[in-house]
Design an enzyme around this catalytic site. Structure first.
Site, PDB file in Angstrom:
ATOM      1  N   THR A 291     -17.549  39.562 -29.606  1.00 18.07           N
ATOM      2  CA  THR A 291     -18.301  39.218 -28.387  1.00 18.07           C
ATOM      3  C   THR A 291     -19.644  38.699 -28.889  1.00 18.07           C
ATOM      4  O   THR A 291     -20.139  39.182 -29.921  1.00 18.07           O
ATOM      5  CB  THR A 291     -18.518  40.424 -27.444  1.00 18.07           C
ATOM      6  OG1 THR A 291     -19.359  41.368 -28.094  1.00 18.07           O
ATOM      7  CG2 THR A 291     -17.214  41.096 -27.036  1.00 18.07           C
ATOM      8  N   HIS A 292     -20.209  37.739 -28.213  1.00 18.78           N
ATOM      9  CA  HIS A 292     -21.451  37.066 -28.668  1.00 18.78           C
ATOM     10  C   HIS A 292     -21.283  36.497 -30.076  1.00 18.78           C
ATOM     11  O   HIS A 292     -22.259  36.368 -30.810  1.00 18.78           O
ATOM     12  CB  HIS A 292     -22.654  38.017 -28.668  1.00 18.78           C
ATOM     13  CG  HIS A 292     -22.831  38.780 -27.397  1.00 18.78           C
ATOM     14  ND1 HIS A 292     -23.660  38.367 -26.380  1.00 18.78           N
ATOM     15  CD2 HIS A 292     -22.244  39.931 -26.964  1.00 18.78           C
ATOM     16  CE1 HIS A 292     -23.601  39.246 -25.383  1.00 18.78           C
ATOM     17  NE2 HIS A 292     -22.734  40.198 -25.718  1.00 18.78           N
TER      18      HIS A 292
ATOM     19  N   ASN B  49       0.821  -1.219   0.000  1.00 19.25           N
ATOM     20  CA  ASN B  49       0.000   0.000   0.000  1.00 19.25           C
ATOM     21  C   ASN B  49       0.855   1.269   0.000  1.00 19.25           C
ATOM     22  O   ASN B  49       0.563   2.215  -0.733  1.00 19.25           O
ATOM     23  CB  ASN B  49      -0.952   0.013   1.198  1.00 19.25           C
ATOM     24  CG  ASN B  49      -1.940  -1.135   1.147  1.00 19.25           C
ATOM     25  OD1 ASN B  49      -1.966  -1.882   0.173  1.00 19.25           O
ATOM     26  ND2 ASN B  49      -2.737  -1.283   2.182  1.00 19.25           N
TER      27      ASN B  49
ATOM     28  N   SER C 203     -11.379  14.705 -47.834  1.00 18.81           N
ATOM     29  CA  SER C 203     -12.672  14.024 -47.770  1.00 18.81           C
ATOM     30  C   SER C 203     -12.692  12.964 -48.866  1.00 18.81           C
ATOM     31  O   SER C 203     -12.104  13.152 -49.933  1.00 18.81           O
ATOM     32  CB  SER C 203     -13.778  15.048 -47.996  1.00 18.81           C
ATOM     33  OG  SER C 203     -14.906  14.440 -48.575  1.00 18.81           O
TER      34      SER C 203
ATOM     35  N   TYR D 189      -6.698   1.696   2.982  1.00 18.96           N
ATOM     36  CA  TYR D 189      -6.581   1.187   1.614  1.00 18.96           C
ATOM     37  C   TYR D 189      -7.813   0.402   1.194  1.00 18.96           C
ATOM     38  O   TYR D 189      -8.365  -0.389   1.960  1.00 18.96           O
ATOM     39  CB  TYR D 189      -5.342   0.275   1.494  1.00 18.96           C
ATOM     40  CG  TYR D 189      -5.216  -0.307   0.103  1.00 18.96           C
ATOM     41  CD1 TYR D 189      -4.646   0.432  -0.924  1.00 18.96           C
ATOM     42  CD2 TYR D 189      -5.731  -1.568  -0.202  1.00 18.96           C
ATOM     43  CE1 TYR D 189      -4.557  -0.080  -2.217  1.00 18.96           C
ATOM     44  CE2 TYR D 189      -5.650  -2.091  -1.482  1.00 18.96           C
ATOM     45  CZ  TYR D 189      -5.062  -1.346  -2.486  1.00 18.96           C
ATOM     46  OH  TYR D 189      -4.986  -1.845  -3.755  1.00 18.96           O
TER      47      TYR D 189
ATOM     48  N   ASN E 252      -9.320  19.709 -44.421  1.00 22.31           N
ATOM     49  CA  ASN E 252      -9.988  19.740 -43.119  1.00 22.31           C
ATOM     50  C   ASN E 252      -9.017  19.908 -41.942  1.00 22.31           C
ATOM     51  O   ASN E 252      -7.872  19.482 -42.013  1.00 22.31           O
ATOM     52  CB  ASN E 252     -10.792  18.448 -42.930  1.00 22.31           C
ATOM     53  CG  ASN E 252     -12.015  18.402 -43.825  1.00 22.31           C
ATOM     54  OD1 ASN E 252     -12.577  19.441 -44.171  1.00 22.31           O
ATOM     55  ND2 ASN E 252     -12.415  17.215 -44.223  1.00 22.31           N
TER      56      ASN E 252
ATOM     57  N   LYS F 101      -5.179   4.090 -11.648  1.00 22.50           N
ATOM     58  CA  LYS F 101      -4.095   4.024 -12.643  1.00 22.50           C
ATOM     59  C   LYS F 101      -4.665   3.974 -14.054  1.00 22.50           C
ATOM     60  O   LYS F 101      -4.124   4.601 -14.959  1.00 22.50           O
ATOM     61  CB  LYS F 101      -3.210   2.803 -12.369  1.00 22.50           C
ATOM     62  CG  LYS F 101      -2.415   2.924 -11.080  1.00 22.50           C
ATOM     63  CD  LYS F 101      -1.436   1.773 -10.873  1.00 22.50           C
ATOM     64  CE  LYS F 101      -2.107   0.540 -10.342  1.00 22.50           C
ATOM     65  NZ  LYS F 101      -1.178  -0.483  -9.822  1.00 22.50           N
TER      66      LYS F 101
ATOM     67  N   GLN G 126      -6.806   0.942  -7.020  1.00 19.81           N
ATOM     68  CA  GLN G 126      -5.986   0.433  -8.126  1.00 19.81           C
ATOM     69  C   GLN G 126      -6.482   0.980  -9.471  1.00 19.81           C
ATOM     70  O   GLN G 126      -5.703   1.224 -10.381  1.00 19.81           O
ATOM     71  CB  GLN G 126      -6.053  -1.095  -8.115  1.00 19.81           C
ATOM     72  CG  GLN G 126      -5.306  -1.773  -9.238  1.00 19.81           C
ATOM     73  CD  GLN G 126      -5.367  -3.286  -9.084  1.00 19.81           C
ATOM     74  OE1 GLN G 126      -4.858  -3.815  -8.117  1.00 19.81           O
ATOM     75  NE2 GLN G 126      -5.992  -3.966 -10.021  1.00 19.81           N
TER      76      GLN G 126
HETATM   77  N1  ARG Z   1      -2.006  -3.254  -7.343  1.00 20.83           N
HETATM   78  C1  ARG Z   1      -2.342  -2.689  -6.076  1.00 20.83           C
HETATM   79  C2  ARG Z   1      -2.790  -1.220  -6.253  1.00 20.83           C
HETATM   80  O1  ARG Z   1      -2.463  -0.624  -7.245  1.00 20.83           O
HETATM   81  C3  ARG Z   1      -1.151  -2.725  -5.178  1.00 20.83           C
HETATM   82  C4  ARG Z   1      -1.492  -2.650  -3.743  1.00 20.83           C
HETATM   83  C5  ARG Z   1      -2.097  -3.931  -3.313  1.00 20.83           C
HETATM   84  N2  ARG Z   1      -2.471  -3.887  -1.944  1.00 20.83           N
HETATM   85  C6  ARG Z   1      -3.393  -4.729  -1.405  1.00 20.83           C
HETATM   86  N3  ARG Z   1      -3.653  -4.552  -0.152  1.00 20.83           N
HETATM   87  N4  ARG Z   1      -4.010  -5.610  -2.108  1.00 20.83           N
HETATM   88  O2  ARG Z   1      -3.466  -0.712  -5.426  1.00 20.83           O
END
Ligand code: ARG
Length: 430
Positions: free
Chosen positions: A154-155, A109, A277, A317, A285, A325, A322
């Site tokens: 403007t407008h 974590n 086109s 956590y 374009n 990402k 996750q």
């Molecule tokens: N892949 C997990 C994430 O991006 C990593 C951390 C995992 N931790 C857990 N307690 N399962 O969060």
């Protein structure tokens, strides 16, 4: 095989569902995972949890992994959950028990958190550099074309004289406001979460100041719970900065699409930078700017996605995190791609001269003529009425003279003052 394997194999469907895109996305974290581990084990040695000999074996092994990452050879093996597990397995396979020692006082974590902070720090700097490059391009164009007037609207009705100097310069200065927001995101990211472990610290006497210095963070994220809460919060700050820049860039893209339209014809590009086109043989374009506008609009939505993903999560956590990402990783790259594309296109932009000579824009000069009369002593309201009546009676004849001298106007673009403002913000990204 999981780091947490306790003698039973999890169902394959469950594994696939929970790992998600980590094997692909975590590759972007690999280099930072090694940096974080190096700092962590140096600290473990300093508090007696690793011997000097063990550290001297672990550091070169991590360095070797860093080099394979650099070369592009590193991958996360089939059945391995994430980058943190992969690197630990590699060390354990190579070094046996010594490899197993590196995770003392740490959890995935805080490990993923530290990777993310280091990753964001670098991505933010890349975004700032791309903004700076575009800023310089815009200011150069602004100075180059400062005497070329264009209509101000403007407008979406013709309003007052503007210029290409003002137009290009406006986007440069607008980017400085976005850079302020980016700097705030950078400051939020640049704090050390390492040592927060699973989210509640550790009974080992971890030296968090030491890892903060080793990883060049501004300060630790002191409170271990606050450190964990920064997952999601940091992404939100980065997303706000991405949205600010995307909004500026999307606005610029819209202007270019409009100015390229035949009814305006204010700007154009070499044929090879336009698209055609399949049915209309005459088309050139502005697809580049349309795609840019679309991407920039979409980039502004990730703030909402992140807010909803993290809304009302319990403290500590949660695996939902996750998924952040998936949202933010592609966004940083896409924004940089858009900034670089804007810079490339503007390098080739052609700007029309003498636009305001067209009778279409006669009324652009009414305020100039009112002000001229006021300068000669006529009260402003009377001058306004006189010119207004001429417009009404269709007898108005523009003088076509533009005298704007105050700070930030057509005749005084404040280019160097705006550049100084930008440089002072940029100097704070260390
Ligand atoms: N892949 C997990 C994430 O991006 C990593 C951390 C995992 N931790 C857990 N307690 N399962 O969060």
């Amino acid at each position: 095989m999981q780091l947490w394997n306790k003698g039973f194999e999890p169902d394959k469907l469950i594994e696939k569902f929970t790992v998600g895109k980590d094997q692909e996305l975590d590759l972007r974290l690999a280099k930072y995972d090694v940096q974080g581990s190096m700092a962590h084990i140096k600290m473990l040695e300093s508090i007696g949890l690793l011997t000097k000999e063990e550290l001297d074996i672990l550091l070169p092994a991590l360095e070797e992994i860093a080099q394979s990452i650099e070369k592009g050879d590193f991958k996360i093996d089939e059945g391995v959950e994430d980058v943190h597990s992969q690197i630990e397995f590699m060390l354990t396979n190579k070094l046996g028990d010594i490899g197993k020692k590196i995770h003392s006082g740490r959890s995935r974590n805080d490990q993923v958190l530290v990777d993310l902070k280091l990753f964001f720090r670098d991505e933010i700097k890349k975004i700032a550099e791309a903004c700076d490059k575009l800023f310089v391009r815009l200011q150069n164009l602004s100075e180059e074309h400062k005497d070329k007037l264009m209509p101000g609207y403007t407008h979406l009705q013709i309003a007052m004289p503007s210029s290409f100097g003002l137009w290009f310069g406006a986007y440069a200065e607008s980017l400085t406001d976005d850079l302020q927001i980016l700097l705030a995101a950078y400051k939020i990211a640049n704090q050390n979460p390492l040592g927060s472990a699973a989210g509640y610290g550790s009974s080992f006497p971890l030296d968090r100041e030491m890892t903060t210095n080793l990883l060049h963070f501004d300060n630790p994220h002191y409170n271990v719970v606050a450190a964990q809460m920064s997952r999601g919060k940091t992404e939100k700050a980065v997303a706000a900065a991405i949205a600010a820049i995307a909004s500026t860039l999307g606005h610029l893209a819209m202007d270019v699409c409009m100015w390229m339209c035949g009814n305006f014809g204010f700007v154009s590009f070499p044929d090879e930078l336009t698209t055609g086109s399949s049915i209309m043989p005459h088309k050139k374009n502005p697809d580049v700017f349309e795609i840019m506008r679309g991407k920039c609009n979409r980039l502004q939505s990730i703030q909402n996605e992140i807010a909803l993903l993290t809304a009302n999560l319990p403290l500590g956590y949660n695996r939902d995190l996750q998924l952040l990402k998936d949202i933010i990783f592609p966004a940083t790259s896409e924004l940089i791609e858009c900034l670089e594309m804007a810079d490339f296109m503007l390098e080739h932009i052609r700007v029309k001269s003498d636009i305001l000579d067209d009778k279409l824009y006669d009324y652009i000069f009414t305020v100039e003529d009112v002000n001229r009369l006021a300068n000669q002593g006529m009260p402003f309201r009377d001058a306004y009425k006189k010119v207004g009546m001429e417009v009404q009676n269709k007898t108005y004849k523009p003088t076509r003279e533009v005298h704007h001298t105050h700070l930030g106007s057509v005749g005084n673009l404040a280019t160097s003052q705006i550049a100084a403002k930008k440089n002072s913000i940029l100097s704070q990204f260390k």
